[in-house]
Design a protein around this motif. Structure first.
Motif, short mmCIF file in Angstrom:
data_model
loop_
_atom_site.label_atom_id
_atom_site.label_comp_id
_atom_site.label_asym_id
_atom_site.label_seq_id
_atom_site.Cartn_x
_atom_site.Cartn_y
_atom_site.Cartn_z
N ASP A 21 -14.66 50.42 -19.00
CA ASP A 21 -15.96 50.09 -18.42
C ASP A 21 -16.90 49.42 -19.40
O ASP A 21 -17.87 48.77 -18.99
N ALA A 22 -16.66 49.59 -20.69
CA ALA A 22 -17.60 49.12 -21.71
C ALA A 22 -17.14 47.85 -22.40
O ALA A 22 -17.88 47.30 -23.23
N ASP A 23 -15.92 47.38 -22.10
CA ASP A 23 -15.39 46.17 -22.74
C ASP A 23 -15.38 46.31 -24.27
O ASP A 23 -15.84 45.43 -24.99
N GLN A 24 -14.82 47.42 -24.74
CA GLN A 24 -14.81 47.71 -26.17
C GLN A 24 -13.45 48.23 -26.60
O GLN A 24 -12.66 48.75 -25.81
N ILE A 25 -13.18 48.10 -27.92
CA ILE A 25 -12.05 48.74 -28.58
C ILE A 25 -12.61 49.62 -29.70
O ILE A 25 -13.49 49.18 -30.45
N GLY A 82 -10.36 41.92 -16.03
CA GLY A 82 -11.53 41.23 -15.51
C GLY A 82 -11.60 39.77 -15.86
O GLY A 82 -12.47 39.05 -15.34
N GLU A 83 -10.75 39.29 -16.73
CA GLU A 83 -10.70 37.88 -17.08
C GLU A 83 -9.32 37.58 -17.68
O GLU A 83 -8.51 38.47 -17.88
N THR A 84 -9.07 36.33 -17.96
CA THR A 84 -7.76 35.94 -18.45
C THR A 84 -7.61 36.23 -19.93
O THR A 84 -8.57 36.36 -20.67
N GLY A 85 -6.35 36.33 -20.37
CA GLY A 85 -6.06 36.49 -21.79
C GLY A 85 -5.95 37.94 -22.24
O GLY A 85 -5.97 38.88 -21.44
N LEU A 86 -5.84 38.09 -23.56
CA LEU A 86 -5.74 39.40 -24.20
C LEU A 86 -6.71 39.46 -25.36
O LEU A 86 -7.13 38.43 -25.90
N ALA A 87 -7.05 40.69 -25.76
CA ALA A 87 -7.88 40.91 -26.93
C ALA A 87 -7.00 41.41 -28.07
O ALA A 87 -6.21 42.34 -27.88
N LYS A 88 -7.13 40.79 -29.25
CA LYS A 88 -6.26 41.11 -30.39
C LYS A 88 -7.09 41.64 -31.56
O LYS A 88 -8.06 41.01 -31.99
N LEU A 89 -6.68 42.79 -32.08
CA LEU A 89 -7.29 43.38 -33.27
C LEU A 89 -6.24 43.51 -34.36
O LEU A 89 -5.21 44.15 -34.15
N ASP A 90 -6.50 42.91 -35.52
CA ASP A 90 -5.61 43.00 -36.68
C ASP A 90 -5.99 44.26 -37.46
O ASP A 90 -7.04 44.30 -38.11
N LEU A 91 -5.16 45.29 -37.40
CA LEU A 91 -5.48 46.56 -38.05
C LEU A 91 -5.33 46.50 -39.56
O LEU A 91 -5.76 47.41 -40.26
N TRP A 92 -4.71 45.43 -40.09
CA TRP A 92 -4.66 45.25 -41.53
C TRP A 92 -6.00 44.74 -42.05
O TRP A 92 -6.35 44.96 -43.21
#
Length: 390
Positions: free
Chosen positions: A168-172, A213-223
């Protein structure tokens, strides 16, 4: 003879008697969820056999499982907020608690000491001691005054971290558990609308959240999380008509093969192949329906795909060498989940409406065995204990 006598004595001490004890290796075990009965089957993955049934586990309509690092215990996360600890060697329910009103899954920490559960109601993540199931910490998913978000895509990462998304918050958020009583939280906002699930790449470096809710993916580099969250394929399908979504795709699983990621497309009859070096779309593979699970064999040579209604009687096999569908199978009515044996020589399919589990040889693509099961859904093998993000 002396060795046999000692073995018998040890067995008696552990399991209550040599005559009835069954010695088994924990790495050879797994569980099958019987969703409507609220039970799980403990299975032997080499002999293709059911060893026991554990009952009274609550609502398992969206159940998932993780394993202790010694592969002895299975932790079952139920939709009703139940968290159950099952002893796979003694065929018994060790403990069960109800920790929330609506739960969506969980994870186990890198060192095996902590169990994290992601919740819809109330929105947030709770941390428990793996040995006692005592609650250690509560992380409310607060994103506004009096607002709590549903939590999805919970994954265990290296360095004692859990990563999860706020639908609901659009967060990671990344929770560091070096001090489990007071987790340190790193928050990333505006990652994209409505993250619905996520995967961790097999090396543990990238956390990818799918967006509904929209196209694509969200990417987080944990390094290097300081670089923030970047978008992958932001324009994919933007100008195409989306079909009704009958079942949300699931990202969490081994969906990587070498340098490529295989991702189920939302609202399309496609599997997307993404180059992990450039993060660009390499190919769109047409498939028979809306993909739910896109799962790679452990050696990465094959990717198996199952589907939402009205095509959930089908399974397709993608040959990674050619990036094309090499075989379409029709195992039975309502194939809900797939799990590979640890080295990938077989794959187990949960066929809900036929009340059975089918086992296929991944070389010949033929069925080699089956087990009766009451409305089976998830299948989870103890080899997951040694894999990040599972």
């Amino acid at each position: 003879m002396k060795f046999l006598l000692v073995l018998c004595v040890v067995s008696a001490g552990l399991l209550g008697g040599c005559a009835t004890a069954e010695l088994r290796g924990s790495g050879d075990l797994g569980v099958v969820i019987e969703r409507e009965a609220g039970s799980v089957l403990i299975v032997n993955t080499t002999r293709i056999a059911v060893l026991s049934r554990i009952t009274e586990l609550g609502d398992l309509s969206h159940a998932s499982v993780v394993f202790s690092r010694d592969q002895r215990y299975a932790y079952v996360f139920g939709r009703d907020g139940g968290l159950s600890k099952i002893d796979l060697l003694q065929d018994k329910l060790e403990k069960r608690i109800v920790q929330a009103g609506n739960s969506i899954g969980g994870a186990i920490s890198q060192d095996g000491r902590w169990i994290a559960v992601s919740n819809y109601t109330p929105g947030g993540v709770k941390i428990f001691a793996a040995d006692t199931l005592e609650q250690i910490a509560d992380i409310p998913a607060s994103y506004g005054e009096g607002l709590l978000s549903k939590v999805v895509g919970l994954a265990d990462a290296s360095d004692q971290r859990f990563v999860f998304s706020l639908f609901d918050a659009d967060q990671i958020w990344v929770a560091n558990l070096h001090n489990p009583q007071a987790p340190q939280i790193q928050k990333f906002s505006q990652i994209g609308k409505q993250p619905y699930d996520a995967l961790l790449t097999p090396d543990g470096r990238y956390y990818l959240a799918g967006l509904f809710g929209e196209t694509g993916l969200a990417k987080l580099d944990l390094w290097q999380p300081e670089a923030g969250v970047n978008r992958v394929l932001p324009d994919y399908g933007a100008h195409e008509e989306k079909l009704p979504v009958y079942k949300m795709p699931h990202l969490q699983g081994w969906t990587a093969s070498g340098d490529w990621l295989f991702v189920p497309a939302v609202g399309q009859h496609e599997v997307l192949v993404i180059d992990k070096h450039t993060w660009q779309l390499l190919k769109r593979i047409p498939v028979a329906g809306q993909p739910v699970f896109v799962t790679a064999r452990p050696d990465g040579r094959q990717v198996w795909v199952n589907f939402a209604l009205p095509d959930n009687q089908l399974v397709q096999v993608i040959d990674v060498k050619d990036l094309s569908v090499s075989k379409t199978l029709q195992p039975g009515k309502a194939v809900l989940h797939m799990e590979f044996s640890p080295r990938g020589e077989t794959v187990w399919l949960a066929i809900r409406d036929d009340n059975r589990v089918a086992v296929y040889d991944t070389e010949t693509l033929s069925e080699i065995g089956q087990l009766p099961a009451d409305k089976p859904s998830g299948i989870f093998f103890s080899a997951r204990a040694n894999q990040l993000g599972l």
